[in-house]
Scaffold this active site. Sequence first.
Site, PDB file in Angstrom:
ATOM      1  N   ASP A  35       2.889   2.459   2.499  1.00 55.54           N
ATOM      2  CA  ASP A  35       2.909   1.000   2.382  1.00 55.54           C
ATOM      3  C   ASP A  35       2.922   0.382   3.780  1.00 55.54           C
ATOM      4  OD1 ASP A  35       3.246  -1.603   1.476  1.00 55.54           O
ATOM      5  OD2 ASP A  35       4.743  -1.052  -0.016  1.00 55.54           O
ATOM      6  N   ASP A  36       1.863  -0.343   4.135  1.00 53.30           N
ATOM      7  CA  ASP A  36       1.768  -1.000   5.444  1.00 53.30           C
ATOM      8  C   ASP A  36       1.800  -0.022   6.607  1.00 53.30           C
ATOM      9  OD1 ASP A  36       1.822  -3.278   3.926  1.00 53.30           O
ATOM     10  OD2 ASP A  36       3.588  -4.165   4.865  1.00 53.30           O
ATOM     11  N   CYS A  75      -1.498  -5.356  -0.447  1.00 51.93           N
ATOM     12  CA  CYS A  75      -0.972  -4.285  -1.289  1.00 51.93           C
ATOM     13  C   CYS A  75      -1.504  -4.236  -2.717  1.00 51.93           C
ATOM     14  CB  CYS A  75       0.550  -4.366  -1.308  1.00 51.93           C
ATOM     15  SG  CYS A  75       1.166  -6.056  -1.423  1.00 51.93           S
ATOM     16  N   HIS A 138       3.258  -2.467  -8.510  1.00 47.69           N
ATOM     17  CA  HIS A 138       2.620  -3.658  -7.956  1.00 47.69           C
ATOM     18  C   HIS A 138       1.342  -4.106  -8.655  1.00 47.69           C
ATOM     19  CE1 HIS A 138       2.978  -6.005  -3.947  1.00 47.69           C
ATOM     20  NE2 HIS A 138       3.957  -6.312  -4.789  1.00 47.69           N
ATOM     21  N   ASP A 285      -1.986   1.736   1.938  1.00 47.64           N
ATOM     22  CA  ASP A 285      -2.572   0.681   1.101  1.00 47.64           C
ATOM     23  C   ASP A 285      -3.303  -0.389   1.898  1.00 47.64           C
ATOM     24  OD1 ASP A 285      -0.250  -0.437   2.197  1.00 47.64           O
ATOM     25  OD2 ASP A 285       0.338  -1.452   0.345  1.00 47.64           O
ATOM     26  N   ASN A 286      -2.901  -0.593   3.148  1.00 51.58           N
ATOM     27  CA  ASN A 286      -3.561  -1.560   4.033  1.00 51.58           C
ATOM     28  C   ASN A 286      -3.071  -1.304   5.453  1.00 51.58           C
ATOM     29  OD1 ASN A 286      -1.443  -3.567   2.174  1.00 51.58           O
ATOM     30  ND2 ASN A 286      -0.993  -3.287   4.343  1.00 51.58           N
TER      31      ASN A 286
END
Length: 521
Positions: A35-36, A75, A138, A285-286
């Site tokens: 995540d991130d 996300c 999410h 995710d990004n």
Amino acid sequence: MSTLTLTLFFAIICRSWTEKPSDVSPPNIIIMLMDDMGWGDLGVFGQPSKETPNLDAMAAEGMLLPDFYTANPLCSPSRAALLTGRLPVRNGFYTTNAHARNAYTPQEIVGGISKDELLLPQMLKKKGYVSKIVGKWHLGHRPQYLPLENGFDEWFGAPNCHFGPYNNSNRPNIPVYNNSEMVGRYYEEFQINKKTGESNLTQIYLQEGLDFILRQTKAQRPFFLYWAVDATHSPVYASKRFLGKSQRGRYGDAVMELDYSVGQMLSQLRTLGIGNNTFVFFTSDNGAALMSGPKEAGSNGPFLCGKETTYEGGMREPAIAWWPGHIKAGTVSFQLANVMDLFTTSLALAGISPPDDRTLDGLDLTPVLLNQSHTLQSRPIFYYRGNELMAVRLGQYKAHYWTWSNSWDELKQGTNFCPGQEVPGVTTHEQKDHTLEPLIFHLGRDPGEKYPISVLTKEYGDVLSRISPVVELHKKTLVPGIPQLNMCDVAVMNWAPAGCEKLGKCLKVPKSVPWKCDWPH
């Protein structure tokens, strides 16, 4: 024995050697989605602290993919794309409330993943896979949108980000689920100390993953584990054992613990003797959330900007594929690939035909992964922000049709998606339309997108003549899905999730007052 008999005999023998037996179990599949986490957070991608020995070893034992992308710089849409194999603009994970806005699934979102979509775990059931998600979902938190309603057999984790703590009167704390019922809430039963950064969540998520792998191995069932941990998303956290260990501060502590966890899972696969029958893919995710820096942000390496943007730093991701005995160790593929390919590739590995009643954006990467000299030529990468195609990459060239980092108002209030990286005319703070004369960069010479190719050059004209037909065909054939991220309502927040009665954790649901969600960037 006659010549004809001998010929038939050897033909049968050869066929028996070359055909794959029909009863061979398909490989287990593990997708590790951070995540991130940024492209530059791994030692193997040049992070100077070299604090990811397990991920670096994973790359040495498998394949590194430096040109791997997400489907959206935020996300929720990127996760929807991974599990459906389709761009967010197709699967509905976007908004039409305003032009080119990033939207996701906060507590007040009314929508979620559409029932018209087919998710990877639903498809894998055709070959008897047991599927589990560990960590952040999410894709909608209302009952009909949760994982067990969308193909997963097990779930331990939360439907939303671990924002908080909240006072439970105007906004409830996020619930943590075990399968279909909540077992507590963040900042209550599942503590995150925002002051110190201490939390045991990554260790809990690690144990959930290890337990699932062990149970399915003993039962001799093929499994799909979607390990979607979120320690590197602000507020960043790590367990006591890892706090203060990194040269990079708290964010680095979280990365070190995630690296350790990856090492533990790969070690278990080897110990159980299933490493050579388990395909593992690691990505994010990004891009890193630079607006959370310097203390809670990762690194996007040489790339421009980060999360929320369609510059390289927002959408190019760290990526490692691992499958001993199948993926040649120590290989690097510069194939243009993206997170949607994991859907189609997983189906190919499982021996399942992809659905033929919808457009898929993901390609089958098995020729690249299993025969590293193979490339899928001329596949474009589309960079979407909400409902707008912002940029396209074809080969080494990237054309920006729109540019926008974030608004002047947000910048003045201290929110900066490109800190220290302003490029005049490129990192614009208003939506800039370049469709008549796109900004074109050569990402090999200029990975930081600092030097647009002059429109007066032959190179510019040649590149534009190749990219323009790709864009025109994409737009002509695109059928957008019904947007799922337009409406918000306080009444749909996590007031009374399933299982709250047993815990005495149900909260009063306020009156429904729906409104169009405001997406500022």
